[in-house]
Design an enzyme around this catalytic site. Structure first.
Site, PDB file in Angstrom:
ATOM      1  CG  HIS A 166      45.468  36.505  42.744  1.00 56.28           C
ATOM      2  ND1 HIS A 166      45.776  35.371  42.361  1.00 56.28           N
ATOM      3  CD2 HIS A 166      43.490  36.425  43.017  1.00 56.28           C
ATOM      4  CE1 HIS A 166      44.525  34.710  41.801  1.00 56.28           C
ATOM      5  NE2 HIS A 166      43.782  35.324  42.543  1.00 56.28           N
ATOM      6  CD  GLU A 214      49.056  34.041  42.562  1.00 54.32           C
ATOM      7  OE1 GLU A 214      48.373  35.015  43.035  1.00 54.32           O
ATOM      8  OE2 GLU A 214      49.991  33.719  42.056  1.00 54.32           O
ATOM      9  CB  SER A 251      42.326  33.422  39.733  1.00 56.93           C
ATOM     10  OG  SER A 251      41.971  33.328  40.963  1.00 56.93           O
TER      11      SER A 251
END
Length: 482
Positions: A396, A304, A180
Site C-alpha cells: 500500500h 496492499e 487510499s
C-alpha cells in the site's frame, strides 16, 4: 517576472520554480476558527492588496500517524488551513488540470507532503488540496452536516472551476486523482451527485473500504465524544482543543480493535451514507448509472496489506479467524487455498485482507462503472519494493513516488538505502499515462468490460492481462453490494 494572479477573493503572488509558476496556501474556505472547525466550509473573506502565496499553510488538526514521521500539525498552528496549491507551466490558458486529494485514512495527511513538479512540467496544471480529517472532518456533529471533509473537497473543486483559468487551466477539463482515502474520495465524488459538473475524469489509486451507514457513524462518534463528556454540537466541540480530541480518538480506535468484528471499517472515520454526499456504496451507485459521464481509472497494488501485517506474529495470521471478522462464509478459506495453491496461512491472511481493504473496492468500482456504460479502466500496480528483503512486495502506498516521480523526499523511504534502477522507467510510464488520461481520456490501455476484464499491470515491463485477480473476484462477488 510578475507572478501575481487575481482570484475571485483577491490577488496572490507566487514564486518561480524553473519554468513553473507555483502558488501555495491559497484559501478556498474560511479559517477554522471557533465552531467553524465543525461546520460546513464557508467562503473565505476577500482580501485587499496582494496575498503572499510562496509557502504552504498550516495543516488541518491531526495526530501523529506513524512513529518517526514528522508531525504535520502541532498545537498552536494557524487555523487558515483550508487551502490549496497550484503548479502551472503556462498561465496562458487551456491546459488540462489535475487535482490531487491526499490519503491518510481520514485521520491525517496534508497537501504539502506531495511535490507535483514533474507532473506539471509535462504540460498540466496541478492543484493539491487540504481538507479536514478526524472528528473535524468526519465525526458526527448534531448541528452540522456529515462528511465535512468531502464538503471541503467540493468547495476546493468549486474554487478550481471559478479560478483555475487565471492560472492557465481549463475548467472544462479537470481530473481528480488520489490514493487510499484520497481514492475513496474520488469514487465518492464520482458516484455522488454533489460533484457533478466539477470534474470530467477521476483516477482512484487504491480505493479504500471506508464507508458506513448512519448507525455505525453514530456509534463510532459516540466512542469519541463520550470520552470528552460534552454534547456533540459545534459550539461545545469548539471549546475542546484538537489534541484532546485526538487522545479520545486514539482510545476509541483501541476499543474498536478489541472487538473488530462489530465494525465495518478498520479506522474511526469513513464516508457516511448521508443522502447528500453519498446515498450508498460507490460501486452500487456507479452500477446504477451515477457518474456515467465521468471517465474513471480504478486500481490497486498487488500486496496492499503487507504494510499492515508484516509485523504481526505468525500465530496471529489465521485465515479462518480473519474470514469470520470479514463476514465471509467459512468455505471462502478453502476457496482461497484452492485458488492460490502453495500460499501459506500468513500469505493467505495478507491476501484476504488486501482484497477486503482495497483490491475488491477498486475492482468493483471499475466493474460497476463499465456495466453502467461509463468509460472505465482497471490497473494493478505489481512492482515490488526491495525494502526489507522484498517482504513488503507491492505494498500500500508504493505507487505514490512513481506517481509524482519523487525520489528524494519522504516518499523515498519506500525503497530503502538505494534507489532502484528501474524507478525512472516505471515512473515515467505511469506519469505519461495519467497525463494522457487527463488530456484525452485515454490512459493507453483498453477499457474494462465484463467480456474480457482487461487491466494494465504496472511493472517493468508493464503489460495488459485479462481478469488478473479472477480467483479473488469470484470469491467476493456475492459481497458486491455490502
Amino acid at each position: 517576472m510578475d507572478l501575481v494572479v487575481r482570484t475571485e477573493h483577491g490577488a496572490v503572488r507566487g514564486v518561480a520554480d524553473g519554468e513553473l509558476s507555483v502558488f501555495k496556501g491559497i484559501p478556498y474556505a474560511a479559517p477554522l476558527d471557533g465552531p467553524r472547525r465543525f461546520q460546513a466550509p464557508q467562503p473565505p473573506e476577500p482580501w485587499d492588496g496582494v496575498r503572499d502565496a510562496s509557502g504552504f499553510s498550516a495543516a488541518v488538526p491531526q495526530p501523529v500517524l506513524l512513529p518517526g514521521i514528522p508531525a504535520a500539525w502541532k498545537p498552536g498552528d494557524g487555523t487558515d488551513s483550508l487551502t490549496l496549491n497550484v503548479w502551472t507551466p503556462d498561465r496562458g490558458g487551456g491546459l488540462p488540470v489535475l487535482v490531487w486529494i491526499h490519503g491518510g485514512a481520514y485521520l491525517g495527511g496534508t497537501s504539502g507532503e506531495y511535490d507535483p513538479t514533474r507532473l506539471a512540467q509535462a504540460g498540466v496544471v496541478v492543484v493539491t488540496v487540504n481538507y479536514r480529517v478526524g472528528y473535524e472532518g468526519f465525526g458526527r456533529v448534531q448541528d452540522a452536516p456529515a462528511n465535512r471533509g468531502i464538503l471541503d473537497q467540493l468547495a476546493a473543486l468549486r474554487w478550481v472551476q471559478n479560478n483555475i483559468a487565471a492560472f492557465g487551466g481549463d475548467s472544462g477539463n479537470v481530473t481528480i486523482f488520489g490514493e487510499s482515502a484520497g481514492a475513496t474520495s474520488v469514487v465518492t465524488l464520482a458516484a455522488g451527485s454533489a460533484g457533478r459538473g466539477l470534474f470530467r475524469r477521476g483516477i482512484a489509486q487504491s480505493v479504500g473500504a471506508l464507508f458506513c451507514d448512519e448507525d455505525e457513524f453514530g456509534k463510532v462518534s459516540d466512542l469519541v465524544v463520550g470520552r470528552l463528556g460534552i454534547p456533540a454540537t459545534a459550539e461545545a466541540l469548539a471549546e475542546v482543543p484538537p489534541e484532546a480530541i485526538h487522545t479520545a480518538q486514539a482510545a476509541a480506535m483501541a476499543e474498536m480493535n478489541e472487538n473488530r468484528a462489530a465494525w465495518t471499517n478498520s479506522t474511526a472515520y469513513a464516508v457516511v451514507f448521508d443522502g447528500e454526499v453519498l446515498d450508498d456504496l460507490p460501486w452500487v451507485m456507479l452500477r446504477g448509472g451515477s457518474g456515467a459521464g465521468v471517465d474513471l481509472i480504478c486500481g490497486y497494488n498487488t500486496d496492499e496489506a503487507t504494510m499492515f501485517t508484516a509485523d504481526l506474529p505468525a500465530a496471529a495470521k489465521d485465515p479462518a479467524l480473519l474470514a469470520r471478522g470479514l463476514r465471509l462464509d467459512p468455505s471462502a478459506v478453502d476457496q482461497y487455498r484452492a485458488g492460490y495453491p502453495g500460499a501459506g496461512d500468513a500469505e493467505l491472511y495478507t491476501l484476504m485482507l488486501s482484497d477486503k481493504l482495497f483490491r475488491m473496492p477498486a475492482l468493483w468500482c471499475a466493474e460497476a462503472h463499465a456495466q453502467a456504460g461509463g468509460r472505465s479502466y482497471l490497473y494493478e500496480f505489481a512492482w515490488r519494493t526491495p525494502l526489507n528483503g522484498g517482504a513488503f512486495g507491492a505494498c500500500h502506498g508504493l505507487d505514490l513516488p512513481f506517481t509524482f516521480g519523487v525520489a528524494e523526499d519522504a516518499l523515498r523511504q519506500m525503497f530503502g538505502e538505494e534507489m532502484p534502477a528501474d524507478f525512472e522507467v516505471l515512473s515515467a510510464e505511469l506519469r505519461e499515462s495519467w497525463i494522457s488520461f487527463a488530456t484525452t481520456g485515454d490512459p493507453g490501455w483498453p477499457t474494462y468490460s465484463d467480456a474480457d476484464r482487461r487491466a494494465r499491470i504496472w511493472n517493468v515491463p508493464s503489460s495488459v492481462v485479462d481478469d488478473p485477480i479472477k480467483v479473488s473476484r469470484e470469491i467476493w462477488q456475492h459481497r458486491f453490494s455490502g
